[in-house]
Scaffold this motif. Structure first.
Motif, PDB file in Angstrom:
ATOM      1  N   GLY A  14       0.799  -1.230   0.000  1.00  0.00           N
ATOM      2  CA  GLY A  14       0.000   0.000   0.000  1.00  0.00           C
ATOM      3  C   GLY A  14       0.829   1.277   0.000  1.00  0.00           C
ATOM      4  O   GLY A  14       0.325   2.357   0.289  1.00  0.00           O
ATOM      5  N   CYS A  15       2.121   1.184  -0.359  1.00  0.00           N
ATOM      6  CA  CYS A  15       2.980   2.376  -0.305  1.00  0.00           C
ATOM      7  C   CYS A  15       2.781   3.289  -1.517  1.00  0.00           C
ATOM      8  O   CYS A  15       3.274   4.414  -1.540  1.00  0.00           O
ATOM      9  N   GLY A  16       2.086   2.794  -2.527  1.00  0.00           N
ATOM     10  CA  GLY A  16       1.809   3.635  -3.702  1.00  0.00           C
ATOM     11  C   GLY A  16       2.772   3.415  -4.856  1.00  0.00           C
ATOM     12  O   GLY A  16       2.749   4.137  -5.846  1.00  0.00           O
ATOM     13  N   LEU A 131      18.680   0.662 -10.849  1.00  0.00           N
ATOM     14  CA  LEU A 131      18.199   1.643  -9.863  1.00  0.00           C
ATOM     15  C   LEU A 131      16.955   1.087  -9.169  1.00  0.00           C
ATOM     16  O   LEU A 131      16.082   0.517  -9.820  1.00  0.00           O
ATOM     17  N   THR A 132      16.893   1.263  -7.842  1.00  0.00           N
ATOM     18  CA  THR A 132      15.732   0.822  -7.074  1.00  0.00           C
ATOM     19  C   THR A 132      15.184   2.002  -6.289  1.00  0.00           C
ATOM     20  O   THR A 132      15.914   2.630  -5.507  1.00  0.00           O
ATOM     21  N   LEU A 133      13.907   2.324  -6.516  1.00  0.00           N
ATOM     22  CA  LEU A 133      13.275   3.425  -5.793  1.00  0.00           C
ATOM     23  C   LEU A 133      12.390   2.830  -4.703  1.00  0.00           C
ATOM     24  O   LEU A 133      11.447   2.087  -4.986  1.00  0.00           O
ATOM     25  N   ILE A 134      12.734   3.133  -3.457  1.00  0.00           N
ATOM     26  CA  ILE A 134      11.972   2.615  -2.313  1.00  0.00           C
ATOM     27  C   ILE A 134      11.020   3.714  -1.837  1.00  0.00           C
ATOM     28  O   ILE A 134      11.467   4.788  -1.427  1.00  0.00           O
ATOM     29  N   ILE A 135       9.716   3.446  -1.931  1.00  0.00           N
ATOM     30  CA  ILE A 135       8.728   4.438  -1.497  1.00  0.00           C
ATOM     31  C   ILE A 135       8.427   4.171  -0.024  1.00  0.00           C
ATOM     32  O   ILE A 135       7.843   3.137   0.322  1.00  0.00           O
ATOM     33  N   ASP A 138       4.284   5.662   6.123  1.00  0.00           N
ATOM     34  CA  ASP A 138       3.832   5.249   7.447  1.00  0.00           C
ATOM     35  C   ASP A 138       3.012   3.954   7.299  1.00  0.00           C
ATOM     36  O   ASP A 138       2.024   3.933   6.571  1.00  0.00           O
ATOM     37  N   PRO A 139       3.409   2.872   8.011  1.00  0.00           N
ATOM     38  CA  PRO A 139       2.705   1.593   7.855  1.00  0.00           C
ATOM     39  C   PRO A 139       1.196   1.665   8.116  1.00  0.00           C
ATOM     40  O   PRO A 139       0.432   0.938   7.498  1.00  0.00           O
ATOM     41  N   ARG A 140       0.748   2.554   9.023  1.00  0.00           N
ATOM     42  CA  ARG A 140      -0.698   2.647   9.289  1.00  0.00           C
ATOM     43  C   ARG A 140      -1.451   3.132   8.067  1.00  0.00           C
ATOM     44  O   ARG A 140      -2.504   2.610   7.701  1.00  0.00           O
ATOM     45  N   VAL A 141      -0.898   4.162   7.439  1.00  0.00           N
ATOM     46  CA  VAL A 141      -1.522   4.721   6.233  1.00  0.00           C
ATOM     47  C   VAL A 141      -1.508   3.675   5.117  1.00  0.00           C
ATOM     48  O   VAL A 141      -2.520   3.430   4.450  1.00  0.00           O
ATOM     49  N   ALA A 142      -0.367   3.023   4.982  1.00  0.00           N
ATOM     50  CA  ALA A 142      -0.213   2.040   3.904  1.00  0.00           C
ATOM     51  C   ALA A 142      -1.160   0.864   4.094  1.00  0.00           C
ATOM     52  O   ALA A 142      -1.771   0.384   3.145  1.00  0.00           O
ATOM     53  N   LEU A 143      -1.286   0.408   5.337  1.00  0.00           N
ATOM     54  CA  LEU A 143      -2.137  -0.750   5.604  1.00  0.00           C
ATOM     55  C   LEU A 143      -3.588  -0.417   5.287  1.00  0.00           C
ATOM     56  O   LEU A 143      -4.303  -1.226   4.682  1.00  0.00           O
ATOM     57  N   ARG A 181      22.661   1.824  -5.404  1.00  0.00           N
ATOM     58  CA  ARG A 181      21.531   1.381  -6.224  1.00  0.00           C
ATOM     59  C   ARG A 181      20.177   1.859  -5.687  1.00  0.00           C
ATOM     60  O   ARG A 181      19.268   2.143  -6.478  1.00  0.00           O
ATOM     61  N   CYS A 182      20.024   1.931  -4.373  1.00  0.00           N
ATOM     62  CA  CYS A 182      18.698   2.208  -3.776  1.00  0.00           C
ATOM     63  C   CYS A 182      18.553   3.668  -3.378  1.00  0.00           C
ATOM     64  O   CYS A 182      19.444   4.249  -2.759  1.00  0.00           O
ATOM     65  N   ARG A 183      17.384   4.249  -3.697  1.00  0.00           N
ATOM     66  CA  ARG A 183      17.076   5.616  -3.272  1.00  0.00           C
ATOM     67  C   ARG A 183      15.745   5.602  -2.533  1.00  0.00           C
ATOM     68  O   ARG A 183      14.785   4.988  -2.987  1.00  0.00           O
ATOM     69  N   LEU A 184      15.708   6.322  -1.399  1.00  0.00           N
ATOM     70  CA  LEU A 184      14.473   6.405  -0.606  1.00  0.00           C
ATOM     71  C   LEU A 184      13.661   7.614  -1.038  1.00  0.00           C
ATOM     72  O   LEU A 184      14.216   8.696  -1.254  1.00  0.00           O
ATOM     73  N   ILE A 185      12.349   7.446  -1.127  1.00  0.00           N
ATOM     74  CA  ILE A 185      11.470   8.558  -1.484  1.00  0.00           C
ATOM     75  C   ILE A 185      10.359   8.640  -0.439  1.00  0.00           C
ATOM     76  O   ILE A 185       9.771   7.610  -0.080  1.00  0.00           O
ATOM     77  N   ASP A 186      10.060   9.834   0.037  1.00  0.00           N
ATOM     78  CA  ASP A 186       8.988  10.019   1.022  1.00  0.00           C
ATOM     79  C   ASP A 186       7.633   9.842   0.324  1.00  0.00           C
ATOM     80  O   ASP A 186       7.218  10.677  -0.473  1.00  0.00           O
ATOM     81  N   GLY A 187       6.948   8.753   0.677  1.00  0.00           N
ATOM     82  CA  GLY A 187       5.664   8.442   0.039  1.00  0.00           C
ATOM     83  C   GLY A 187       4.462   8.964   0.804  1.00  0.00           C
ATOM     84  O   GLY A 187       3.323   8.704   0.424  1.00  0.00           O
TER      85      GLY A 187
END
Ligand code: TYD
Length: 204
Positions: A14-16, A131-135, A138-143, A181-187
């Motif tokens: 559910g991270c989008g 390249l890996t984009l990690i979105i 917050d787990p509550r929102v995602a769930l 390789r990995c980049r974090l993005i605020d989802g």
């Protein structure tokens, strides 16, 4: 334009990321016209059949060890039949989840199985996205988002909030482990705002 040929999206349920993968594929289609958007588990006929086995049913249907084997079998078929032929034909591949999901979902949530995941990956897969984009959300929102879909493929969402929190910290650690390789993005933002960051990173 971009030098990235093989790009994956990762994150908790559910991270989008599926929305972002779609937006990015349509963006590059207008520029390159040669984009393959695919997903895991799945992305080939055999892997889609394995997907059905993995994502439906009770949470205790498979042990984490058996899941590692099934996800890796699905990935091998996906790689042979979809990803490698597309890359060989000069196409860009945008993949919704890849081996990092196994590292985190199977490797770091129900005991420390990361060594086994890595061994099997080295033997049977042996390749990483460029390249890996990690979105990150917050787990509550995602769930809440994930369960709202109620699509019948909810086996991993059914593990609950604690599981999603472990996943989130697993993905954050992974980003530190593979800083190249990995980049974090605020989802935790509207999809359009997230996409601005996605696009900027994908074009680097
Ligand atoms: P999916 O409905 O595609 O979820 P999402 O849109 O969040 O990607 O289901 C994929 C599920 O499978 C998801 O809960 C993550 C899980 N998964 C693993 O546990 N290990 C893996 O290696 C992969 C690829 C997925």
């Amino acid at each position: 334009m971009t030098n990235t040929r093989f790009l994956s999206f990762e994150g908790i349920d559910g991270c989008g990321k599926s929305t972002q993968a779609k937006l990015l594929a349509s963006h590059f289609e207008t520029e390159l016209k040669d984009v393959v958007r695919t997903r895991e588990p799945g992305g080939s006929i055999g892997a889609e059949a394995i997907r059905g086995l993995l994502l439906t049913g009770d949470t205790d249907k498979w042990s984490a060890e058996t899941e590692i084997l099934l996800f890796t079998a699905a990935r091998r078929d996906h790689l042979e039949r979809t990803i490698e032929p597309a890359l060989a034909a000069g196409k860009m591949v945008i993949c919704d989840r890849f081996a990092d999901s196994t590292r985190v979902y199977q490797g770091a949530t129900r005991g420390d199985l990361r060594g086994k995941v890595d061994q099997l990956h080295a033997t049977m897969i042996g390749r990483e996205p460029d390249l890996t984009l990690i979105i990150d959300v917050d787990p509550r929102v995602a769930l809440a988002r994930g369960l709202a879909r109620n699509c019948g493929e909810d086996r991993f969402e059914d593990f609950g909030l604690k599981f999603q929190e472990k996943l989130q910290s697993g993905f954050l650690k992974l980003a530190q482990e593979y800083p190249q390789r990995c980049r974090l993005i605020d989802g935790n933002r509207p999809p359009e705002a997230v996409f601005k960051d996605v696009l900027a990173l994908a074009k680097q």
